[in-house]
Design a protein around this motif. Sequence first.
Motif, mmCIF file in Angstrom:
data_model
loop_
_atom_site.group_PDB
_atom_site.id
_atom_site.type_symbol
_atom_site.label_atom_id
_atom_site.label_comp_id
_atom_site.label_asym_id
_atom_site.label_seq_id
_atom_site.Cartn_x
_atom_site.Cartn_y
_atom_site.Cartn_z
ATOM 1 N N CYS A 36 0.829 -1.210 0.000
ATOM 2 C CA CYS A 36 0.000 0.000 0.000
ATOM 3 C C CYS A 36 0.863 1.260 0.000
ATOM 4 C CB CYS A 36 -0.951 0.001 1.193
ATOM 5 S SG CYS A 36 -2.305 -1.189 1.041
ATOM 6 N N LYS A 37 1.942 1.248 0.776
ATOM 7 C CA LYS A 37 2.863 2.393 0.791
ATOM 8 C C LYS A 37 3.473 2.604 -0.592
ATOM 9 C CE LYS A 37 4.410 2.428 5.599
ATOM 10 N NZ LYS A 37 5.568 2.196 6.497
ATOM 11 N N ASP A 38 3.932 1.502 -1.193
ATOM 12 C CA ASP A 38 4.544 1.592 -2.525
ATOM 13 C C ASP A 38 3.542 2.135 -3.547
ATOM 14 O OD1 ASP A 38 6.832 0.542 -1.393
ATOM 15 O OD2 ASP A 38 6.555 -1.473 -2.232
ATOM 16 N N ILE A 39 2.328 1.642 -3.483
ATOM 17 C CA ILE A 39 1.284 2.103 -4.413
ATOM 18 C C ILE A 39 1.025 3.589 -4.209
ATOM 19 C CG2 ILE A 39 -1.182 1.925 -4.989
ATOM 20 C CD1 ILE A 39 -0.899 -1.134 -4.401
ATOM 21 N N MET A 40 0.912 4.013 -2.966
ATOM 22 C CA MET A 40 0.643 5.432 -2.680
ATOM 23 C C MET A 40 1.777 6.327 -3.174
ATOM 24 S SD MET A 40 -2.362 5.537 -1.562
ATOM 25 C CE MET A 40 -2.386 7.273 -1.204
ATOM 26 N N LYS A 43 1.520 6.570 -6.892
ATOM 27 C CA LYS A 43 0.358 7.399 -7.264
ATOM 28 C C LYS A 43 0.661 8.884 -7.094
ATOM 29 C CE LYS A 43 -3.615 4.363 -6.596
ATOM 30 N NZ LYS A 43 -4.865 4.170 -5.857
ATOM 31 N N LYS A 44 1.380 9.233 -6.033
ATOM 32 C CA LYS A 44 1.752 10.640 -5.824
ATOM 33 C C LYS A 44 2.626 11.134 -6.971
ATOM 34 C CE LYS A 44 1.517 10.731 -0.798
ATOM 35 N NZ LYS A 44 2.284 10.778 0.456
ATOM 36 N N GLU A 45 3.604 10.309 -7.339
ATOM 37 C CA GLU A 45 4.476 10.690 -8.454
ATOM 38 C C GLU A 45 3.680 10.804 -9.747
ATOM 39 O OE1 GLU A 45 8.522 9.226 -10.789
ATOM 40 O OE2 GLU A 45 7.950 8.200 -8.932
#
Length: 127
Positions: A36-40, A43-45
């Motif tokens: 989830c951290k990696d996905i977030m 997504k921010k980038e």
Amino acid sequence: MPEEIELEMAKIQRLREVLVRRESELRFMMDDIQLCKDIMNLKKELQNLVAIPEKEKTTTQKKREDELIQKIHKLVQKRDFLVDDAEVERLREQEEDKEMAEFLRIKLKPLDKVTQPPASKVYLSLY
């Protein structure tokens, strides 16, 4: 008594299984949190790149945008697989719990007969 020792061993085995399951659950939760951290982060980038008007984007930015979408997609698929796997594991554990409950029920009945005096003897002694 051998029956009591066998029952105690079954209880210890059950405790071991519970601890192994808990360890597995914690590992799943750690993996899920990391995904989830990696996905977030991705997504921010991606949001930063999407905010740039299409006419102003460089080829590198467009390429990076596509890479981010693919990476996010792969991580989401990986997380979906992880969740599905956890559900299969949960169902398997439920089945194991039923089997263990039945095993203990069968093992406890003979032990109850050995450790408790028959009701008829107690009843007769009252007269």
